[in-house]
Write a protein that holds these residues in place. Structure first.
Motif, PDB file in Angstrom:
ATOM      1  N   HIS A 116       0.625  -4.548   4.413  1.00 31.43           N
ATOM      2  CA  HIS A 116      -0.167  -4.603   3.503  1.00 31.43           C
ATOM      3  C   HIS A 116       0.661  -6.326   3.205  1.00 31.43           C
ATOM      4  O   HIS A 116       1.744  -5.759   2.115  1.00 31.43           O
ATOM      5  CB  HIS A 116      -1.031  -4.189   2.942  1.00 31.43           C
ATOM      6  N   ASP A 117       0.448  -7.045   2.242  1.00 34.93           N
ATOM      7  CA  ASP A 117       1.421  -7.971   1.796  1.00 34.93           C
ATOM      8  C   ASP A 117       1.457  -7.342   0.633  1.00 34.93           C
ATOM      9  O   ASP A 117       1.144  -7.085  -0.613  1.00 34.93           O
ATOM     10  CB  ASP A 117       0.383  -9.674   1.225  1.00 34.93           C
ATOM     11  N   TRP A 118       2.808  -7.590  -0.406  1.00 37.86           N
ATOM     12  CA  TRP A 118       3.403  -6.809  -1.720  1.00 37.86           C
ATOM     13  C   TRP A 118       3.136  -8.460  -2.692  1.00 37.86           C
ATOM     14  O   TRP A 118       2.735  -9.030  -2.408  1.00 37.86           O
ATOM     15  CB  TRP A 118       4.238  -6.151  -1.241  1.00 37.86           C
ATOM     16  N   ARG A 119       4.935  -8.337  -2.639  1.00 38.03           N
ATOM     17  CA  ARG A 119       4.816  -9.598  -3.381  1.00 38.03           C
ATOM     18  C   ARG A 119       6.656 -10.270  -3.206  1.00 38.03           C
ATOM     19  O   ARG A 119       7.545  -9.695  -2.272  1.00 38.03           O
ATOM     20  CB  ARG A 119       5.379  -9.236  -4.992  1.00 38.03           C
TER      21      ARG A 119
ATOM     22  N   MET B 286       0.719   2.137  -5.828  1.00 38.23           N
ATOM     23  CA  MET B 286       0.936   0.944  -5.814  1.00 38.23           C
ATOM     24  C   MET B 286      -0.369  -0.267  -5.612  1.00 38.23           C
ATOM     25  O   MET B 286      -1.432   0.983  -5.649  1.00 38.23           O
ATOM     26  CB  MET B 286       1.966   0.527  -4.544  1.00 38.23           C
TER      27      MET B 286
ATOM     28  N   ILE C 212       8.481  -0.328   3.008  1.00 34.71           N
ATOM     29  CA  ILE C 212       8.732  -1.484   3.416  1.00 34.71           C
ATOM     30  C   ILE C 212       9.130  -1.859   4.657  1.00 34.71           C
ATOM     31  O   ILE C 212      10.155  -1.216   5.163  1.00 34.71           O
ATOM     32  CB  ILE C 212      10.530  -1.951   2.319  1.00 34.71           C
TER      33      ILE C 212
ATOM     34  N   LYS D 221       7.104  -9.439   0.728  1.00 33.92           N
ATOM     35  CA  LYS D 221       7.417  -8.984   1.097  1.00 33.92           C
ATOM     36  C   LYS D 221       6.618  -8.283   1.745  1.00 33.92           C
ATOM     37  O   LYS D 221       5.068  -8.318   0.900  1.00 33.92           O
ATOM     38  CB  LYS D 221       8.647  -7.892   0.400  1.00 33.92           C
ATOM     39  N   ARG D 222       6.509  -7.240   2.371  1.00 34.18           N
ATOM     40  CA  ARG D 222       5.197  -6.265   3.351  1.00 34.18           C
ATOM     41  C   ARG D 222       5.238  -4.962   2.545  1.00 34.18           C
ATOM     42  O   ARG D 222       6.818  -4.556   3.422  1.00 34.18           O
ATOM     43  CB  ARG D 222       4.701  -7.027   4.469  1.00 34.18           C
ATOM     44  N   LEU D 223       4.560  -4.467   2.832  1.00 35.95           N
ATOM     45  CA  LEU D 223       4.562  -2.258   3.018  1.00 35.95           C
ATOM     46  C   LEU D 223       3.835  -1.787   4.292  1.00 35.95           C
ATOM     47  O   LEU D 223       2.097  -3.115   4.661  1.00 35.95           O
ATOM     48  CB  LEU D 223       4.373  -2.172   1.315  1.00 35.95           C
TER      49      LEU D 223
ATOM     50  N   ASP E 281      -2.034  -5.329  -8.915  1.00 33.66           N
ATOM     51  CA  ASP E 281      -0.836  -5.199  -9.336  1.00 33.66           C
ATOM     52  C   ASP E 281      -0.736  -5.874 -10.862  1.00 33.66           C
ATOM     53  O   ASP E 281      -0.769  -6.986 -10.875  1.00 33.66           O
ATOM     54  CB  ASP E 281       0.258  -6.077  -8.731  1.00 33.66           C
TER      55      ASP E 281
ATOM     56  N   LYS F 171       1.268   0.932   4.952  1.00 40.33           N
ATOM     57  CA  LYS F 171       0.768   2.329   4.459  1.00 40.33           C
ATOM     58  C   LYS F 171       0.524   2.818   5.623  1.00 40.33           C
ATOM     59  O   LYS F 171       0.261   2.781   7.224  1.00 40.33           O
ATOM     60  CB  LYS F 171      -0.743   1.676   3.865  1.00 40.33           C
TER      61      LYS F 171
END
Length: 518
Positions: free
Chosen positions: A415-418, A403, A432, A421-423, A81, A425
């Motif tokens: 999948h982990d985000w920031r 992303m 989200i 939070k997780r996203l 990222d 796919k």
């Protein structure tokens, strides 16, 4: 693809290939390059001056030899990222190299890393790390795109509200955020970045909302200094958006997303695609006009609200109907009604008479901006994509807005985000976890090109133009990127006739191929 080589004089001829032209056509021609300098050659001039023929010929078997794709808005890829920095310069630079090395499989040979709204003290460091760089064996990193923090709160999308700012001190507000050295005059900035290993091109972009206090006043100065200004995350009226373009704004950030939707009385930012060259707005108000409904004809219409009051009004529209699938344009409140009561008058331009000849086009007085499109079939309906392209073909720029989950080999799942939070796919859809809110894209540029040709009905050559020549022209680098002109960089992507990537070349060197027998 077959390849023959002897002792090389540095000259390479690509033969039996279709070459995309800057008008979107495809021509069957050979192309010569100098692989030692990594540039495209004028074959006839080279032959007569050097009196040499290429020692190496590469037969492309009727495939397309296209300029490499440019992605001017990409938030991350392959697990990295661009907006996340933990204080470790080496780790961040390693992430950049990883993206550069892998993204070439999607046909991208140049990209502009994009960072979303940050705490303002982070910008000087991040922008210094995103100076132009050309890692060996990978795509060119052309510079940086700062998407924020001077954005409209009502259209913030995934941008953190505490970090969104206005610019009350105008130019000094921008310098305080981005750093004075990052906003230096283009020539001075490029001399500064030239000390490191770079591709020789310095791209700086800023996405901002022109209706925000102080933003309109700095657009002209940013443009003079070589910074590309893009309109985005904004509720600007047509008049304000037009004034921004007249001041130097050159691009619209992810068209249709994070902006008011088209209304026939005030088409807002989207209306710039159909801007009439001979009808100009009067001096616009400082904030977009807002409607007042339910008033009798004799009632006195109140003055337009302040920018702060307008934002609060939009955010308070909690009674608006919920929409099943939301994105950046819809994730915060409802799109404000765009039927203005305080309509700024329009005036005719300098055109003195009407023309009578069919097909005649009057000399333009207003240059319409470029516009970015995420062509994943999710962020914008195929009909919307076709509508935009029909309105302004030469301004269309394909972007991924990708992303860190962009990776053709990454499996669907969570999948982990920031920020904890997780996203999720699902194919090219990314949202989200626990919501139906879209969170950027995972579509690849080559997929965007194929989708675009299907959605609009244009030729593959015309779709390629929107991922090569148009973005390069938007960035003012069309003499060296996004083109097959002699003297341009030898950055290519070989595509089959269905638009699938066969191989990718950077500075005349093949850095990725799908073929095992080359």
């Amino acid at each position: 693809m077959s390849l023959h080589s002897n002792t090389s004089n540095g000259l390479v001829c690509f033969t039996n290939c279709l070459l995309p032209q800057e008008d979107g056509s495809l021509l069957l021609r050979d192309l010569w390059i100098d692989e030692q300098r990594g540039v495209i050659l004028d074959a006839q001039r080279t032959f007569f001056l050097r009196k040499e023929r290429p020692d190496r010929t590469i037969d492309l078997s009727g495939n397309i030899l296209s300029p490499g794709f440019l992605d001017i808005q990409i938030n991350g890829a392959y697990g990295f990222d661009f907006s996340v920095y933990d204080g470790d310069d080496a780790k961040y630079q390693s992430g950049l190299k990883n993206v550069s090395a892998n993204i070439v499989e999607t046909g991208v040979t140049s990209l502009v890393p994009t960072i979303i709204t940050q705490e303002k003290s982070m910008y000087p460091k991040l922008l210094s790390l995103l100076r132009p760089y050309s890692p060996s064996g990978g795509a060119n990193l052309l510079g940086w795109h700062a998407e924020g923090p001077f954005l409209q709160l009502a259209k913030r999308g995934a941008h953190a509200p505490p970090f969104i700012l206005s610019a009350p001190d105008k130019w000094h507000s921008f310098e305080a955020v981005y750093g004075e050295h990052n906003l230096a005059v283009r020539e001075d900035w490029e001399m500064d970045v030239a000390s490191g290993k770079s591709c020789g091109i310095g791209v700086r972009m800023i996405t901002a909302a022109p209706e925000i206090d102080g933003v309109m006043d700095v657009i002209e100065e940013l443009t003079k200094r070589g910074v590309i200004v893009s309109i985005g995350h904004s509720i600007a009226s047509s008049d304000i958006a037009t004034r921004a373009v007249q001041s130097g704004a050159r691009l619209i950030t992810h068209l249709f997303n994070a902006m008011p939707q088209l209304h026939h009385r005030d088409p807002s930012i989207i209306g710039l695609l159909g801007a009439s060259p001979h009808i100009s707005p009067a001096i616009p108000p400082t904030v977009p006009p807002t409607p007042v409904s339910g008033l009798p004809r004799s009632a006195k219409v109140p003055p337009p609200p302040s920018a702060k009051a307008l934002t609060q009004l939009i955010l308070s529209e909690s009674t608006a109907p919920k929409i099943a699938a939301s994105d950046e344009a819809l994730s915060v409140g409802a799109t404000p009604p765009m039927t203005p009561t305080h309509k700024a008058p329009v005036r005719m331009g300098s055109r003195s008479e009407m023309h009578l000849d069919k097909g005649h086009v009057a000399e333009l007085e207003f240059e319409r901006p470029f516009y970015g499109l995420i062509v994943d079939g999710i962020h914008s309906h195929p009909n919307s994509v076709r509508l935009a392209y029909t309105a302004h073909q030469d301004g269309c720029v394909l972007i991924t807005d990708a992303m860190p989950m962009l990776d053709p080999h990454l499996r669907d799942g969570v999948h982990d985000w920031r920020d904890g939070k997780r996203l999720v796919k699902e194919g090219v859809r990314l949202y989200i976890e626990g919501t139906d809110t879209l969170a950027g894209s995972v579509v690849t540029m080559d997929t965007c090109v194929r989708n675009f040709a299907r959605f609009t009905g244009c030729s593959l050559g015309e779709a390629i133009k929107c991922a090569t020549y148009n973005p390069a022209k938007c960035l003012n680098i069309e003499n060296c990127k996004g083109t097959l002109r002699p003297g341009a960089d030898a950055d290519f992507v070989v595509l089959d006739r269905q638009g699938r990537v066969v191989s990718t070349w950077v500075r005349g060197i093949m850095v990725w191929t799908s073929l095992l027998n080359v």
